[in-house]
Design a protein around this motif. Sequence first.
Motif: not given
Length: 450
Positions: A256-277
């Motif tokens: 969760x923390x790794x994903x949130x950080x990546x999304x913050x670094x991207x400057x992403x706005x709004x809802x998104x879903x990061x899918x993993x296996x």
Amino acid sequence: MFKKVLIANRGEIALRIHRACKEMGIQTVVVHSTADANSMAVRLADESVCIGGPAAKDSYLNIHSILSAASLTHADAIHPGYGFLSENAEFVRMSEEHGFTFIGPKAEHIDTMGDKVMAKKTVTALGIPVVPGSDGAVEDMESGRKTAIEMGFPIIIKAAHGGGGRGMKVVTRAEDFAEAYSTARSEAKANFGDDTVYMEKFLQKPRHIEIQVFGDKHGNAVHLGERDCSLQRRHQKVLEEAPSPALTEEEREHIGALTAKAVRDMGYVGAGTVEYLYEDGKFYFMEMNTRIQVEHPVTEMITGYDLIAEQIRVAAGLPLTLKKERIRFRGHAIEVRINAEDPDTFVPSPGEITQFHAAGGLGVRFDSAMYNGYKIPPHYDSMIGKLIVHGRNREECIRRLRRAIMETVVEGVKTTLPLHLSIIDHPDFQSGDYTIHWLEQQLEKNQSEK
Ligand code: ADP
């Protein structure tokens, strides 16, 4: 805040967006095709505009008609829902050019994540682990086969612009590579208008774990935990739950923390879903969906947040009300997708719903656009509703879901409710011990026993 939102979608998600708007004091306009003139969203929305014929290309994918409707009704913003134009960067740009706020991410992020080869490169640079595979697109058959042999079979060939679980080919032997590669390319071209394909190691017993993320225009980003969507048929989700019975608290916090950080670094706005296996304690990025997902209610049930309302607030420029320190995960939630399909053959079963009764009671939520006498048009996806159940723990949740399925009445068409009952009654499901291949193996077993 917006005064009026145009809903560019249909079915249960159109209604879901209408509901969020009403609670926020926002007027709604829903656009619809001639086939959806009697839909629940059309009945409930403040205004409705018929924008074309039943075929999606004439209505729900018709950008010019949708923008004309937004203009005519003086809407401030457009919510695209999921599917249709929700991940179409051109639609985002045209909406904004015409003065409407798009309720979703920036066009550039939709572009990046819509190209899965580019998406993998982007997230790798942000420190996210990806499924091992071809480094970028597979340009020709010979080099592809060489890479595949080096990686070791089985491998999966995927379309760079693919989606909806389509256009994927699993190859188990080197001698089958050539044929699979050329079919994959021509199918990618036919379905997605681009024949770029890439390759990944085909994991044998993974789970599908996805992280819900949210960013705002002020540089904040959070995650709302995971959803386990391993129960799939033909790479399409059938039942989703949160939290995943497979993850430990540490794993959840880590990914969760790794994903949130990546999304913050991207400057992403709004809802998104990061899918993993997820396999043997490791996560591998597959793709990022830059929209609200069908299964978002599962997260809403365990966090108590309205994710559609949050999308609208973020699009209007407000900071996230979701704050890391305030997000708590309470209990367990499961969603089952109710499709108008034969539960054995999965052949679509459109037609008139002659009797309908939605389950209710504590912890039960029914998101659908069904009503007595509703005629399901044959032109669209067969999903007609979602039953979502919350319990204090997984066991209570499963018992409540069973009760709610038994209470639900949908007559006149066939539905996948009996399939869901057989899944949740199975000891493997009850113990939480299943992978992305479990359901298909189970269905094959049932077929051969018949
Ligand atoms: P789509 O965008 O079409 O949904 P995804 O990349 O999200 O495609 O993959 C959909 C599903 O296909 C996954 O949830 C998983 O079940 C299966 N899948 C994809 N990649 C792999 C892989 N490398 N190994 C095993 N299964 C995979």
